[in-house]
Structure formats: C-alpha cells, structure tokens
Design a protein around this motif. Structure first.
Motif, PDB file in Angstrom:
ATOM      1  N   PRO A   5      23.233  26.682  57.136  1.00 22.75           N
ATOM      2  CA  PRO A   5      22.585  25.795  56.190  1.00 22.75           C
ATOM      3  C   PRO A   5      22.963  24.333  56.436  1.00 22.75           C
ATOM      4  O   PRO A   5      24.080  24.027  56.800  1.00 22.75           O
ATOM      5  CB  PRO A   5      23.085  26.257  54.832  1.00 22.75           C
ATOM      6  CG  PRO A   5      23.983  27.411  55.031  1.00 22.75           C
ATOM      7  CD  PRO A   5      24.165  27.606  56.484  1.00 22.75           C
ATOM      8  N   VAL A  11      21.253  26.747  48.655  1.00 22.61           N
ATOM      9  CA  VAL A  11      20.957  28.085  49.163  1.00 22.61           C
ATOM     10  C   VAL A  11      20.770  29.015  47.968  1.00 22.61           C
ATOM     11  O   VAL A  11      21.633  29.111  47.103  1.00 22.61           O
ATOM     12  CB  VAL A  11      22.089  28.607  50.073  1.00 22.61           C
ATOM     13  CG1 VAL A  11      21.829  30.036  50.501  1.00 22.61           C
ATOM     14  CG2 VAL A  11      22.253  27.697  51.281  1.00 22.61           C
ATOM     15  N   ILE A  19      24.141  35.325  54.060  1.00 19.86           N
ATOM     16  CA  ILE A  19      23.729  33.977  54.430  1.00 19.86           C
ATOM     17  C   ILE A  19      24.004  33.866  55.925  1.00 19.86           C
ATOM     18  O   ILE A  19      25.098  34.197  56.390  1.00 19.86           O
ATOM     19  CB  ILE A  19      24.499  32.896  53.655  1.00 19.86           C
ATOM     20  CG1 ILE A  19      24.165  32.966  52.163  1.00 19.86           C
ATOM     21  CG2 ILE A  19      24.170  31.501  54.206  1.00 19.86           C
ATOM     22  CD1 ILE A  19      24.922  31.961  51.316  1.00 19.86           C
ATOM     23  N   VAL A  98      25.299  26.941  46.283  1.00 17.72           N
ATOM     24  CA  VAL A  98      24.572  28.195  46.096  1.00 17.72           C
ATOM     25  C   VAL A  98      24.129  28.315  44.643  1.00 17.72           C
ATOM     26  O   VAL A  98      24.797  27.839  43.738  1.00 17.72           O
ATOM     27  CB  VAL A  98      25.408  29.437  46.497  1.00 17.72           C
ATOM     28  CG1 VAL A  98      25.732  29.413  47.968  1.00 17.72           C
ATOM     29  CG2 VAL A  98      26.673  29.546  45.685  1.00 17.72           C
ATOM     30  N   GLN A 110      12.966  25.912  49.102  1.00 20.74           N
ATOM     31  CA  GLN A 110      13.772  26.656  50.069  1.00 20.74           C
ATOM     32  C   GLN A 110      12.874  27.357  51.083  1.00 20.74           C
ATOM     33  O   GLN A 110      13.184  27.391  52.267  1.00 20.74           O
ATOM     34  CB  GLN A 110      14.687  27.669  49.396  1.00 20.74           C
ATOM     35  CG  GLN A 110      15.601  28.310  50.447  1.00 20.74           C
ATOM     36  CD  GLN A 110      16.521  29.342  49.886  1.00 20.74           C
ATOM     37  OE1 GLN A 110      16.203  29.990  48.893  1.00 20.74           O
ATOM     38  NE2 GLN A 110      17.643  29.523  50.524  1.00 20.74           N
ATOM     39  N   GLU A 114      13.200  26.895  55.017  1.00 22.85           N
ATOM     40  CA  GLU A 114      13.380  28.012  55.942  1.00 22.85           C
ATOM     41  C   GLU A 114      12.325  27.988  57.038  1.00 22.85           C
ATOM     42  O   GLU A 114      12.616  28.270  58.201  1.00 22.85           O
ATOM     43  CB  GLU A 114      13.374  29.337  55.184  1.00 22.85           C
ATOM     44  CG  GLU A 114      14.641  29.555  54.373  1.00 22.85           C
ATOM     45  CD  GLU A 114      14.575  30.765  53.458  1.00 22.85           C
ATOM     46  OE1 GLU A 114      13.503  31.410  53.362  1.00 22.85           O
ATOM     47  OE2 GLU A 114      15.601  31.054  52.819  1.00 22.85           O
TER      48      GLU A 114
END
Length: 133
Positions: A5, A11, A19, A98, A110, A114
């Motif tokens: 990340p 996250v 993860i 997180v 997110q 991604e």
C-alpha cells in the motif's frame, strides 16, 4: 520507488483475508542482492508486528488481516542485503491506515486505487521485460 500500500493510503479490511505488500526491485548492490527484510509496525515504528527476511527475488508478501486493528495507522519498510558485505541498505518507509470499509465512497476510491495499482504493475512489468538483456 513503487510500493503498495502507498504511503498515507487507506486500506479497507472488509472482505479481505490478507493485505498484499509490494515493492519495486531496487538497483542491485555491487555484491549482488542476497535478501530483503520486510518490517511492519503499528504506528510509526514503535510496535513491530512483522519482521521477515525474504529471498532477493521476492518483491511481495501477504500479511493476514488478523494482524491489523481497525482505525489504526501502520508503517512498513523494506531493505535489501548485499550478498558480499551483508550490509543492509537504507530504507524507505510507507504508512497507511486500516478501516472496516463501511463508507461506500471510500470503497469506490479504494477500487479505483486498486485498478490504478494493477495498471501500474502491468506497466512496470512491460518496462522490465523491454529492458531485459
């Protein structure tokens, strides 16, 4: 340097078992790359959660989400070890937060991140393939 990340990212843990941490290979030291050392801390280098030595050709590690607590910040770093001198390189450090992921807009962001990471990985792989001797 490419890493995931990314620093200062969020996250979402909801629905994930792990993860995945990824980093771009750094230039190989003069003596050759022996290994990488991956470290994960809760907060900013206070409480070490993971300390793993990985082979020099490994650029990713999966950490179970059970190691993380919601609404906390985590920091991670990777260093490489010279095969001849056994010295560790300097490191870069990345931090992220997180969350459970109940916010719909956060999930959308997110998902977009991604997808961008996936496209970046593909572009890096293409460039590495083109530059291969």
């Amino acid at each position: 340097r490419y890493a995931s990340p990314k620093s200062e990212s969020i996250v979402i843990l909801e629905g994930k078992k792990n993860i995945v941490f990824k980093w771009k290979p750094t230039p190989i030291p003069a003596g050759g790359r022996f290994s990488y050392r991956f470290e994960l801390f809760k907060g900013f280098k206070y409480e070490r959660i993971v300390d793993e030595t990985l082979q020099g050709n490994v650029f990713t590690i999966e950490i179970p989400t059970s190691k993380f607590e919601y609404d906390n910040t985590y920091t991670w770093q990777v260093r490489q070890r010279d095969e001849v001198t056994h010295n560790w390189s300097h490191y870069s450090r990345w931090s992220f937060k997180v969350t459970r992921g109940e916010d719909k807009k956060l999930k959308q962001l997110q998902g977009m991140q991604e997808e961008l990471d996936r496209l970046t990985d593909e572009r890096i792989a293409e460039r590495m393939e083109k530059n291969r001797p």
